[in-house]
Design a protein around this motif. Sequence first.
Motif, PDB file in Angstrom:
ATOM      1  N   ARG A  17      -5.607   3.816   5.098  1.00  0.00           N
ATOM      2  CA  ARG A  17      -4.430   3.406   5.377  1.00  0.00           C
ATOM      3  C   ARG A  17      -3.929   2.180   4.985  1.00  0.00           C
ATOM      4  N   GLN A  18      -4.625   1.537   3.856  1.00  0.00           N
ATOM      5  CA  GLN A  18      -4.454   0.110   3.508  1.00  0.00           C
ATOM      6  C   GLN A  18      -4.640   0.125   2.076  1.00  0.00           C
ATOM      7  N   VAL A  19      -3.880  -0.780   1.538  1.00  0.00           N
ATOM      8  CA  VAL A  19      -3.711  -1.130   0.082  1.00  0.00           C
ATOM      9  C   VAL A  19      -4.006  -2.261  -0.098  1.00  0.00           C
ATOM     10  N   PHE A  20      -4.694  -2.911  -1.257  1.00  0.00           N
ATOM     11  CA  PHE A  20      -5.065  -4.402  -1.445  1.00  0.00           C
ATOM     12  C   PHE A  20      -4.465  -4.636  -2.836  1.00  0.00           C
ATOM     13  N   GLY A  21      -3.573  -5.547  -2.948  1.00  0.00           N
ATOM     14  CA  GLY A  21      -3.046  -6.049  -4.308  1.00  0.00           C
ATOM     15  C   GLY A  21      -2.282  -7.067  -4.509  1.00  0.00           C
ATOM     16  N   ASN A  22      -1.856  -7.471  -5.712  1.00  0.00           N
ATOM     17  CA  ASN A  22      -1.001  -8.503  -5.705  1.00  0.00           C
ATOM     18  C   ASN A  22       0.132  -7.790  -6.860  1.00  0.00           C
ATOM     19  N   PRO A  23       1.168  -7.296  -6.411  1.00  0.00           N
ATOM     20  CA  PRO A  23       2.223  -6.602  -6.860  1.00  0.00           C
ATOM     21  C   PRO A  23       3.153  -7.059  -8.204  1.00  0.00           C
ATOM     22  N   GLY A  24       3.522  -6.130  -9.165  1.00  0.00           N
ATOM     23  CA  GLY A  24       4.245  -6.652 -10.108  1.00  0.00           C
ATOM     24  C   GLY A  24       5.358  -5.536 -10.376  1.00  0.00           C
ATOM     25  N   THR A  25       6.226  -5.727 -11.212  1.00  0.00           N
ATOM     26  CA  THR A  25       7.359  -4.510 -11.616  1.00  0.00           C
ATOM     27  C   THR A  25       6.726  -3.198 -11.711  1.00  0.00           C
ATOM     28  N   THR A  26       5.661  -2.808 -12.451  1.00  0.00           N
ATOM     29  CA  THR A  26       5.291  -1.457 -12.489  1.00  0.00           C
ATOM     30  C   THR A  26       4.635  -0.872 -11.394  1.00  0.00           C
ATOM     31  N   GLU A  27       4.428  -1.542 -10.093  1.00  0.00           N
ATOM     32  CA  GLU A  27       3.684  -1.172  -9.018  1.00  0.00           C
ATOM     33  C   GLU A  27       4.897  -0.904  -7.905  1.00  0.00           C
ATOM     34  N   LEU A  28       6.021  -1.259  -8.170  1.00  0.00           N
ATOM     35  CA  LEU A  28       6.979  -1.184  -7.140  1.00  0.00           C
ATOM     36  C   LEU A  28       7.499   0.302  -6.824  1.00  0.00           C
ATOM     37  N   SER A  29       7.386   1.153  -8.061  1.00  0.00           N
ATOM     38  CA  SER A  29       8.003   2.407  -7.682  1.00  0.00           C
ATOM     39  C   SER A  29       6.818   3.389  -6.934  1.00  0.00           C
ATOM     40  N   PHE A  30       5.787   2.783  -6.956  1.00  0.00           N
ATOM     41  CA  PHE A  30       4.687   3.423  -6.147  1.00  0.00           C
ATOM     42  C   PHE A  30       4.713   2.772  -4.522  1.00  0.00           C
ATOM     43  N   LEU A  31       4.856   1.531  -4.524  1.00  0.00           N
ATOM     44  CA  LEU A  31       4.522   1.147  -3.326  1.00  0.00           C
ATOM     45  C   LEU A  31       5.783   1.305  -2.573  1.00  0.00           C
ATOM     46  N   LYS A  32       7.018   1.450  -2.953  1.00  0.00           N
ATOM     47  CA  LYS A  32       8.048   1.751  -2.223  1.00  0.00           C
ATOM     48  C   LYS A  32       8.056   2.860  -1.346  1.00  0.00           C
ATOM     49  N   HIS A  33       7.195   3.786  -1.619  1.00  0.00           N
ATOM     50  CA  HIS A  33       6.941   5.194  -1.040  1.00  0.00           C
ATOM     51  C   HIS A  33       5.806   4.943   0.246  1.00  0.00           C
ATOM     52  N   MET A  34       5.336   3.654   0.285  1.00  0.00           N
ATOM     53  CA  MET A  34       4.364   3.439   1.348  1.00  0.00           C
ATOM     54  C   MET A  34       4.794   3.614   2.813  1.00  0.00           C
ATOM     55  N   PRO A  35       3.971   4.572   3.564  1.00  0.00           N
ATOM     56  CA  PRO A  35       4.592   4.881   4.847  1.00  0.00           C
ATOM     57  C   PRO A  35       4.369   3.654   5.745  1.00  0.00           C
ATOM     58  N   LYS A  36       5.098   3.362   6.938  1.00  0.00           N
ATOM     59  CA  LYS A  36       5.134   2.211   7.742  1.00  0.00           C
ATOM     60  C   LYS A  36       3.935   1.949   8.609  1.00  0.00           C
ATOM     61  N   ASP A  37       3.131   3.055   8.707  1.00  0.00           N
ATOM     62  CA  ASP A  37       1.814   2.834   9.400  1.00  0.00           C
ATOM     63  C   ASP A  37       0.688   2.498   8.403  1.00  0.00           C
ATOM     64  N   PHE A  38       1.064   2.199   7.180  1.00  0.00           N
ATOM     65  CA  PHE A  38       0.122   1.509   6.207  1.00  0.00           C
ATOM     66  C   PHE A  38       0.077  -0.037   6.290  1.00  0.00           C
ATOM     67  N   ASN A  39      -1.010  -0.416   5.793  1.00  0.00           N
ATOM     68  CA  ASN A  39      -0.886  -2.072   5.470  1.00  0.00           C
ATOM     69  C   ASN A  39      -1.255  -2.225   4.196  1.00  0.00           C
ATOM     70  N   TYR A  40      -0.399  -3.244   3.559  1.00  0.00           N
ATOM     71  CA  TYR A  40      -0.414  -3.873   2.315  1.00  0.00           C
ATOM     72  C   TYR A  40      -1.206  -5.222   2.586  1.00  0.00           C
ATOM     73  N   TYR A  41      -2.325  -5.537   2.035  1.00  0.00           N
ATOM     74  CA  TYR A  41      -2.864  -6.977   2.224  1.00  0.00           C
ATOM     75  C   TYR A  41      -2.681  -7.349   1.018  1.00  0.00           C
ATOM     76  N   LEU A  42      -1.945  -8.631   0.863  1.00  0.00           N
ATOM     77  CA  LEU A  42      -1.368  -9.387  -0.148  1.00  0.00           C
ATOM     78  C   LEU A  42      -2.586 -10.517  -0.551  1.00  0.00           C
ATOM     79  N   ALA A  43      -3.026 -10.577  -1.988  1.00  0.00           N
ATOM     80  CA  ALA A  43      -3.802 -11.563  -2.371  1.00  0.00           C
ATOM     81  C   ALA A  43      -3.135 -12.395  -3.340  1.00  0.00           C
ATOM     82  N   LEU A  44      -3.256 -13.730  -3.560  1.00  0.00           N
ATOM     83  CA  LEU A  44      -2.662 -14.493  -4.535  1.00  0.00           C
ATOM     84  C   LEU A  44      -3.091 -14.513  -5.817  1.00  0.00           C
ATOM     85  N   HIS A  45      -4.142 -13.457  -5.985  1.00  0.00           N
ATOM     86  CA  HIS A  45      -4.741 -13.484  -7.501  1.00  0.00           C
ATOM     87  C   HIS A  45      -5.346 -11.776  -7.440  1.00  0.00           C
TER      88      HIS A  45
END
Length: 503
Positions: A17-45
Amino acid sequence: MKVGNALFKLMSELGIRQVFGNPGTTELSFLKHMPKDFNYYLALHDGISVGMAEGYYFATRKPQIVNLHSSPGLTNAMGFIYEALISRIPLIVLVGQQYLYRLIDEPVLYGDFIKISQGVVKSAYEIRSEKDAIKTFIRAYKESITPPYGPVLISLPQDIPDMEVSEGEKVDIPKYFVSGTCDTSAIEFVLDKVKSASSIAIVAGYEVSIFSAHEELVRLAEKLNAPIYTEPYLSIFPIDSSNILFKGPLSRYKASDVVKELEKYDLVLVIGGWLNYVVFPDVDIRLNIVEVTSDFKEASKRKWDTIVCNPKDFLIKLYNMLYKGLNKNIIKRENRDLELQGDFITEVFKEMKGYLDKYTIFAEIPTYRDTLIKIIELKPSSLYITRSGLLGWALSALVGYSINGAKVLAIIGDGSFNYTPQALWSAVKYSTRLKVIVINNEGYASLSRHGVEADWLFPSTSPWKVALAYGFEAKESRDIKNDLKWLFEDDKRKLLEIRLARH
């Protein structure tokens, strides 16, 4: 149901229930489907996001998801993906690809991710239709958790997540069991060798921790009265260092040093580790060795006797077959303090020792690694070290591990810190409880031993000032005793820089 929704549902059912990443345009179409009970952990690299996922895996022992931004993100992160391959860490690396129907044009951000990632992942796949998305993910998941564990890449074109997957294309999650139990004839083969040997040593590797075989390892060693060494390029500490049977780590520099230490034994049992993984393979290791590992790739490379099965199962079965009263060696407890007196770093580690009872340590100090292991009281899986030699890994993995709520400490060099200082931002963002000690010897001291003198080996920086900018409490040490007390007296995120005079 959209493919994106189906993939997240699948991840949830797998306990991820978690995703690690640093998003860009090609990922947004996938990430917009992420459920509210998931965590996205942002890294700056991008690389740091992979390192964080690796650390989180060590904390949970569940495979993790990394989402990278197309060609730039994948290539930025390849060193960390390689670490996952060498350290046998199960990851699913989702890389955002350009639109499926435009791939032939090779637009900006497009890349042949299968070809680019060759050599740093177990396998790589590109989803070419909505019908293949779920099947590809399940295949990648299974591959990642089949020994030897490792990263599997999926190229995900950005138009796929919004496609509809029909009810007929849905795939239930199949049960997947990987046992790798040891054949009785293999145990009997080792038993005969044990009975005929007058002296036996055990070399413990990372799989002892991966398969939670700490107690079984010690029980067998006590039955044999055999000393326990750790594998040369130690990545996960496998036992309680206070155990009288523990002899310390084998040299990671020269194969000849490994031979010199082990040639006094009639039989060497290598349990879940790599014996010849050293910096300078100056000689062949020609000893009476039996290696037990679940890693068939590692086992197939070796000239000595090898058994491919679950090391924990091996330890249990061999112990049960051993006759009572077997007693091979006389183990003497060494006074390790005698050889470590008078060194400043030794005194620092001794002073630090009393604070570390509840901490998990991520170390990236090649020059002082062995000194740390000799002084600090370590428990099984309480120390993690990069296996590939990648600098910057410890700080990134530390942050990922700490997200699970653990108290963690990084002990790193200034060279390591300067690779991934951005990881400190994620540490603050996700309210982690962590401490960092930077041992600043103003350069790459581990290289200076090779007789090269050049100013480019000694870049001088001030990590504590960088840490302040990322929201840490930080300072340079002036009084080691009081400063260590300051570092550990509360749960605040703090960094202490210990600057050493360069000789």
